[in-house]
Design a protein around this motif. Sequence first.
Motif, PDB file in Angstrom:
ATOM      1  N   ILE A 135       6.138  10.439   3.526  1.00 31.24           N
ATOM      2  CA  ILE A 135       5.121  10.076   4.456  1.00 31.24           C
ATOM      3  C   ILE A 135       4.195   9.192   3.694  1.00 31.24           C
ATOM      4  O   ILE A 135       2.793   9.098   4.122  1.00 31.24           O
ATOM      5  N   THR A 136       4.693   8.419   2.592  1.00 28.89           N
ATOM      6  CA  THR A 136       3.761   7.793   1.621  1.00 28.89           C
ATOM      7  C   THR A 136       2.926   6.577   2.335  1.00 28.89           C
ATOM      8  O   THR A 136       1.753   6.579   2.225  1.00 28.89           O
ATOM      9  N   THR A 137       3.729   5.762   2.960  1.00 28.45           N
ATOM     10  CA  THR A 137       3.198   4.585   3.743  1.00 28.45           C
ATOM     11  C   THR A 137       2.082   4.908   4.879  1.00 28.45           C
ATOM     12  O   THR A 137       0.872   4.436   4.872  1.00 28.45           O
ATOM     13  N   PRO A 138       2.404   5.996   5.861  1.00 28.20           N
ATOM     14  CA  PRO A 138       1.288   6.470   6.585  1.00 28.20           C
ATOM     15  C   PRO A 138       0.260   6.885   6.061  1.00 28.20           C
ATOM     16  O   PRO A 138      -0.941   6.602   6.277  1.00 28.20           O
ATOM     17  N   ILE A 139       0.017   7.767   5.109  1.00 26.28           N
ATOM     18  CA  ILE A 139      -0.984   8.071   4.312  1.00 26.28           C
ATOM     19  C   ILE A 139      -1.763   6.964   3.662  1.00 26.28           C
ATOM     20  O   ILE A 139      -3.078   6.999   3.887  1.00 26.28           O
ATOM     21  N   LEU A 140      -1.058   5.995   2.991  1.00 25.74           N
ATOM     22  CA  LEU A 140      -1.880   4.990   2.417  1.00 25.74           C
ATOM     23  C   LEU A 140      -2.608   4.122   3.216  1.00 25.74           C
ATOM     24  O   LEU A 140      -3.675   3.796   2.974  1.00 25.74           O
ATOM     25  N   MET A 141      -2.061   3.972   4.634  1.00 25.29           N
ATOM     26  CA  MET A 141      -2.555   3.033   5.615  1.00 25.29           C
ATOM     27  C   MET A 141      -3.491   3.802   6.234  1.00 25.29           C
ATOM     28  O   MET A 141      -4.711   3.204   6.184  1.00 25.29           O
ATOM     29  N   ARG A 142      -3.522   5.093   6.431  1.00 27.64           N
ATOM     30  CA  ARG A 142      -4.640   5.766   6.864  1.00 27.64           C
ATOM     31  C   ARG A 142      -5.994   5.685   5.790  1.00 27.64           C
ATOM     32  O   ARG A 142      -7.117   5.622   6.386  1.00 27.64           O
ATOM     33  N   LEU A 143      -5.557   6.135   4.603  1.00 26.88           N
ATOM     34  CA  LEU A 143      -6.370   5.801   3.489  1.00 26.88           C
ATOM     35  C   LEU A 143      -7.390   4.480   3.307  1.00 26.88           C
ATOM     36  O   LEU A 143      -8.534   4.322   3.322  1.00 26.88           O
ATOM     37  N   LEU A 144      -6.428   3.497   3.690  1.00 27.09           N
ATOM     38  CA  LEU A 144      -6.901   2.051   3.422  1.00 27.09           C
ATOM     39  C   LEU A 144      -7.979   1.487   4.660  1.00 27.09           C
ATOM     40  O   LEU A 144      -8.783   0.834   4.883  1.00 27.09           O
ATOM     41  N   GLU A 145      -7.421   2.061   5.942  1.00 30.72           N
ATOM     42  CA  GLU A 145      -7.989   1.741   7.220  1.00 30.72           C
ATOM     43  C   GLU A 145      -9.201   2.502   7.490  1.00 30.72           C
ATOM     44  O   GLU A 145     -10.164   1.977   8.060  1.00 30.72           O
ATOM     45  N   GLN A 146      -9.159   3.792   7.100  1.00 31.26           N
ATOM     46  CA  GLN A 146     -10.355   4.430   7.332  1.00 31.26           C
ATOM     47  C   GLN A 146     -11.605   4.506   6.400  1.00 31.26           C
ATOM     48  O   GLN A 146     -12.278   5.599   6.410  1.00 31.26           O
ATOM     49  N   ALA A 147     -11.240   4.043   4.829  1.00 25.90           N
ATOM     50  CA  ALA A 147     -11.913   4.575   3.735  1.00 25.90           C
ATOM     51  C   ALA A 147     -13.369   4.273   4.000  1.00 25.90           C
ATOM     52  O   ALA A 147     -13.945   3.019   4.342  1.00 25.90           O
ATOM     53  N   PRO A 148     -14.268   5.199   4.001  1.00 27.05           N
ATOM     54  CA  PRO A 148     -15.678   4.978   4.065  1.00 27.05           C
ATOM     55  C   PRO A 148     -16.024   4.483   2.912  1.00 27.05           C
ATOM     56  O   PRO A 148     -15.389   4.683   1.602  1.00 27.05           O
ATOM     57  N   PRO A 149     -17.296   4.075   2.640  1.00 23.98           N
ATOM     58  CA  PRO A 149     -17.718   3.337   1.411  1.00 23.98           C
ATOM     59  C   PRO A 149     -17.744   4.364   0.029  1.00 23.98           C
ATOM     60  O   PRO A 149     -17.657   3.809  -1.049  1.00 23.98           O
ATOM     61  N   GLN A 150     -17.710   5.755   0.181  1.00 26.39           N
ATOM     62  CA  GLN A 150     -17.656   6.450  -0.816  1.00 26.39           C
ATOM     63  C   GLN A 150     -16.487   6.566  -1.430  1.00 26.39           C
ATOM     64  O   GLN A 150     -16.257   7.227  -2.763  1.00 26.39           O
ATOM     65  N   LEU A 151     -15.251   6.306  -0.708  1.00 26.89           N
ATOM     66  CA  LEU A 151     -13.768   6.276  -1.297  1.00 26.89           C
ATOM     67  C   LEU A 151     -13.750   5.047  -2.160  1.00 26.89           C
ATOM     68  O   LEU A 151     -13.836   3.966  -1.672  1.00 26.89           O
ATOM     69  N   ARG A 152     -13.676   5.214  -3.554  1.00 19.71           N
ATOM     70  CA  ARG A 152     -13.703   4.154  -4.568  1.00 19.71           C
ATOM     71  C   ARG A 152     -12.113   3.962  -5.058  1.00 19.71           C
ATOM     72  O   ARG A 152     -12.018   2.639  -5.421  1.00 19.71           O
ATOM     73  N   ARG A 153     -11.677   4.705  -5.105  1.00 26.20           N
ATOM     74  CA  ARG A 153     -10.050   4.650  -5.893  1.00 26.20           C
ATOM     75  C   ARG A 153      -8.993   5.704  -5.536  1.00 26.20           C
ATOM     76  O   ARG A 153      -9.334   6.700  -4.836  1.00 26.20           O
ATOM     77  N   ILE A 154      -7.985   5.090  -5.433  1.00 26.92           N
ATOM     78  CA  ILE A 154      -6.662   5.926  -5.043  1.00 26.92           C
ATOM     79  C   ILE A 154      -5.683   5.580  -6.218  1.00 26.92           C
ATOM     80  O   ILE A 154      -5.351   4.582  -6.783  1.00 26.92           O
TER      81      ILE A 154
END
Length: 336
Positions: A171-190
């Motif tokens: 489920i790597t791609t769905p997780i990463l897409m969700r992180l990238l699409e929903q990322a609020p400003p406080q998420l700085r790094r993956i």
Amino acid sequence: SPARAAPFRETQRPLSYLLTERSPLSVADRPISGGDTPAQRIVNPLCERETINALRKQFGFAFNKGLGQNFLVNPRIPWQIVQEADIDASWGVLEIGPGIGCLTYELAQHAGRVAAVEIDAALLPVLEQTLPFDNVHVVHADFMDLNLADWLPSQFGDRPVAVVANLPYYITTPILMRLLEQAPPQLRRIVVMVQREVAVRLCAPSGSPEGGAISLAVEYRSLPRILFRVPPGCFMPAPKVESAVVRMDLRDSPAVSCSNPDAMFRLIRQGFGQRRKTLVNALGNQGPFPKALLGDALDALHLARDIRAERMTLAQFAALTDFLLNHACPDGGAVL
């Protein structure tokens, strides 16, 4: 460093022995750097096969292939992941899929707060025992159900947040897409471990044969790079593929300007959905734009009419989107 409790309860002798009474230098004797200095040694008891087998025996759990469970048995790997993540006590860390806590053990000793999201209920009592850290909170949830804009502040307040995880490969791609699409400003790094071929795709430059729709999404929102490879022998059970760790530093603003990013990514998905076809045919077969308009758009952008999605850069997709929306809908409204 963050305060933590004793490694295990005194009544749990087998695991208490493994984690408290063995010589620290015997736990991990793998060098982490070359040179003339003596090899540095890493202590992470949760990366010991003996510990993992003792946990399996005590709690009666099996490796869940359906959830992509492969536990690290080389303590150098979680140590190096955390070093590369460049976090300290001022940071919050979201870990997705902690397993038995191999990586969490290392994160807890560097981050101010760690929220570890685990979907497998069978591992919750294991984590309760293996992670007696004051700054670790285990959350039983499906990460894909979380609303990050609300959930991250509820867990971390106003701390900057990094996602650091050994992602389930299925489920790597769905997780990463969700992180990238929903990322609020406080998420700085993956910083995540993924299959090596996926890592190559994530970091592929746009317009290269190795790229895909996910490559453009990553480029749009972050600056990615591959950090290091991880061979199958570093896991228990050993997977059939090599892994790699990728770091993505989220951008303050998108890599390109586009009047309608959602429309642009719909075009990107359509183009790569039929990547063997020319872009004109792929988009014309799936979207609202006639092939004649698509051809005119490519002419206007000085692109060949037989170009395929994999040869398009992110900037070219942005320009194509703006051209199509302006000519198909002069008032600027979206037709995708």
